[in-house]
Design an enzyme around this catalytic site. Structure first.
Site, mmCIF file in Angstrom:
data_model
loop_
_atom_site.group_PDB
_atom_site.id
_atom_site.type_symbol
_atom_site.label_atom_id
_atom_site.label_comp_id
_atom_site.label_asym_id
_atom_site.label_seq_id
_atom_site.Cartn_x
_atom_site.Cartn_y
_atom_site.Cartn_z
ATOM 1 N N GLU A 88 -41.466 22.464 19.157
ATOM 2 C CA GLU A 88 -40.894 23.336 20.192
ATOM 3 C C GLU A 88 -41.524 24.729 20.149
ATOM 4 O O GLU A 88 -41.840 25.319 21.187
ATOM 5 C CB GLU A 88 -39.383 23.508 20.005
ATOM 6 C CG GLU A 88 -38.573 22.240 20.015
ATOM 7 C CD GLU A 88 -38.311 21.743 18.601
ATOM 8 O OE1 GLU A 88 -39.279 21.568 17.831
ATOM 9 O OE2 GLU A 88 -37.137 21.514 18.267
ATOM 10 N N CYS A 102 -33.774 22.646 15.703
ATOM 11 C CA CYS A 102 -33.252 23.287 14.490
ATOM 12 C C CYS A 102 -32.835 24.727 14.835
ATOM 13 O O CYS A 102 -33.050 25.179 15.961
ATOM 14 C CB CYS A 102 -34.342 23.266 13.415
ATOM 15 S SG CYS A 102 -35.635 24.500 13.682
#
Lengths: 167, 167
Positions: A57, A85
């Site tokens: 990401e 996360c």
């Protein structure tokens, strides 16, 4: 069965995850879409780069900022095979991404609904729509298989080492 | 008055914050210390890079990983002038930094004790010792002054524009 728009882009994120797998990286992939066009794609590169922040990401957000020429990605949608996360959830907020679609939930570090939802916390100056479970089985099994193969490989290596010692 | 070790390194982080200020960036700076030696230093570069992830801590972690040659920074201490945001707190966990010292608390996005403490959440696979309030006044006032100057500058620009229109 017809592929939905969400599944179409998640399949692209899965292609990225497979590239990570080929490099013996934990197979997680992401794409960023603006106006129906993929403007950035990336996969986890932590072992290759030995850089803690090179999650799929984060690398995709970095690439998308370069493409757009701005740190604001307000019209962007992020597709990622595993739930983000804390770091990646934070990066999603900072870049003002509009929507996040993820595949498998992450019971160990997922911060887009599992352990907490950082993307929906009104104390931050941005919130983001989240949709989980897109192609959940495929996104999850690529990870499960990767870790099973890793465990078997390590077991075999250990056995070989013991055999060599007792030869 | 004698400078403590914590204050010594925070002064180095403040030097980085001042570099950001000179570039008209929000003045936040960070240094990473291993065995008493500063191995990485960085400051916020969001506007210059137009990259959402270029916070002081993230850039310092990236640099420290390069210096150490590993994504694991287990012996490292991070000094940062402002309390880490969710993204940077996540990056601290991922890189397994041992201790974090911050200057001013961040009521808007602080995730090392103010809004929440991601660094102390036992559900993640790493926890990190946190000490806040190191040279709090200096670290806070460099930010307060920056935003006050920015507001005054914008007010003056608006006034100039109005005067030009009514000339």
């Amino acid at each position: 069965m017809e592929t939905s728009t969400e599944e179409f882009y998640m399949l692209e994120a899965l292609k990225e995850a497979r590239k990570a797998e080929e490099m013996h990286e934990v197979p997680i992939g992401a794409v960023i879409v603006v106006d129906g066009k993929i403007i950035a794609r990336a996969h986890n590169l932590r072992e290759t780069t030995q850089n803690a922040i090179t999650h799929a990401e984060l690398l995709a957000i970095e690439m998308a900022c370069k493409v757009v020429g701005s740190w604001r990605l307000e019209d962007a949608e992020l597709y990622v095979t595993l739930e983000p996360c804390p770091m990646c959830s934070g990066a999603i907020l900072l870049s003002r991404i509009n929507k996040v679609y993820y595949g498998a939930a992450d019971p160990k570090a997922g911060c887009a609904g599992t352990l907490m939802n950082l993307l929906d916390d009104e104390r931050f100056n941005h919130q983001c729509e989240v949709h989980g479970g897109i192609l959940e089985d495929q996104c999850g099994s690529i990870l499960t298989n990767f870790f099973r193969n890793l465990r078997e490989k390590r077991k075999a290596e250990k056995l070989n080492a013991t055999n060599t010692l007792t030869d």
